[in-house]
Design a protein around this motif. Sequence first.
Motif, short mmCIF file in Angstrom:
data_model
loop_
_atom_site.label_atom_id
_atom_site.label_comp_id
_atom_site.label_asym_id
_atom_site.label_seq_id
_atom_site.Cartn_x
_atom_site.Cartn_y
_atom_site.Cartn_z
N GLY A 29 80.26 26.56 66.81
CA GLY A 29 81.10 25.77 67.43
C GLY A 29 82.35 26.07 67.73
O GLY A 29 82.95 27.07 67.23
N ASN A 30 83.37 25.07 67.99
CA ASN A 30 84.49 25.54 68.24
C ASN A 30 85.64 24.05 67.95
O ASN A 30 85.08 23.05 68.09
N PHE A 31 86.84 24.54 67.71
CA PHE A 31 87.68 23.55 67.61
C PHE A 31 89.29 24.09 67.85
O PHE A 31 89.46 25.20 67.89
N MET A 62 85.58 19.05 69.51
CA MET A 62 84.57 19.29 70.51
C MET A 62 83.36 19.03 69.82
O MET A 62 82.76 17.93 70.11
N ASP A 63 82.58 20.07 69.27
CA ASP A 63 81.07 19.91 68.84
C ASP A 63 81.23 19.65 67.44
O ASP A 63 80.25 20.20 66.90
N TRP A 64 82.11 19.29 66.83
CA TRP A 64 82.14 18.99 65.42
C TRP A 64 81.89 17.52 64.78
O TRP A 64 82.47 17.17 63.81
N LEU A 65 81.48 16.66 65.66
CA LEU A 65 81.34 15.39 65.33
C LEU A 65 80.34 15.08 64.25
O LEU A 65 79.46 15.68 64.10
N LYS A 74 86.02 12.03 57.54
CA LYS A 74 84.83 12.38 58.40
C LYS A 74 85.22 12.28 59.96
O LYS A 74 86.13 11.32 60.30
N ILE A 75 84.99 13.23 60.72
CA ILE A 75 85.25 13.45 62.06
C ILE A 75 84.30 12.18 62.92
O ILE A 75 83.27 12.31 62.73
N LYS A 76 85.07 11.26 63.30
CA LYS A 76 84.41 10.51 64.14
C LYS A 76 84.79 10.46 65.62
O LYS A 76 84.07 9.72 66.51
N HIS A 128 89.61 22.89 56.67
CA HIS A 128 88.09 23.15 56.59
C HIS A 128 87.26 22.24 57.32
O HIS A 128 87.48 21.11 57.06
N PHE A 129 86.39 22.88 58.08
CA PHE A 129 85.28 21.93 58.69
C PHE A 129 83.84 22.10 58.05
O PHE A 129 83.50 23.41 57.87
#
Length: 86
Positions: free
Chosen positions: A11-13, A29-32, A50-52, A71-72
């Motif tokens: 994924g990316n950010f 992007m795709d880390w929800l 938390k990514i919302k 960090h993700f």
Amino acid sequence: SILNQLQSVEGNFNVFPNPSNGIFQIDTMDWLNATVFISDLSGRNVFREKIKAIQTEVDISTRPNGIYLVHFIGEDKTAVAKIVVQ
């Protein structure tokens, strides 16, 4: 810029602006539903959330200037980016 963006098969950010004054945006992007946490170079956690949403504002402006690691942590993937606070 390419220095602010990490892309992998997972994924990316994007973390910007970088460097920043301690207030910056993370486009996930795709880390929800992943968790983002920020640590200083000694390993102390200074932020966790938390990514919302696709874009998250982070404020670590009360922390000393320096380099921090973003960090993700997802269910099946992890990634790290570097941010400079000045």
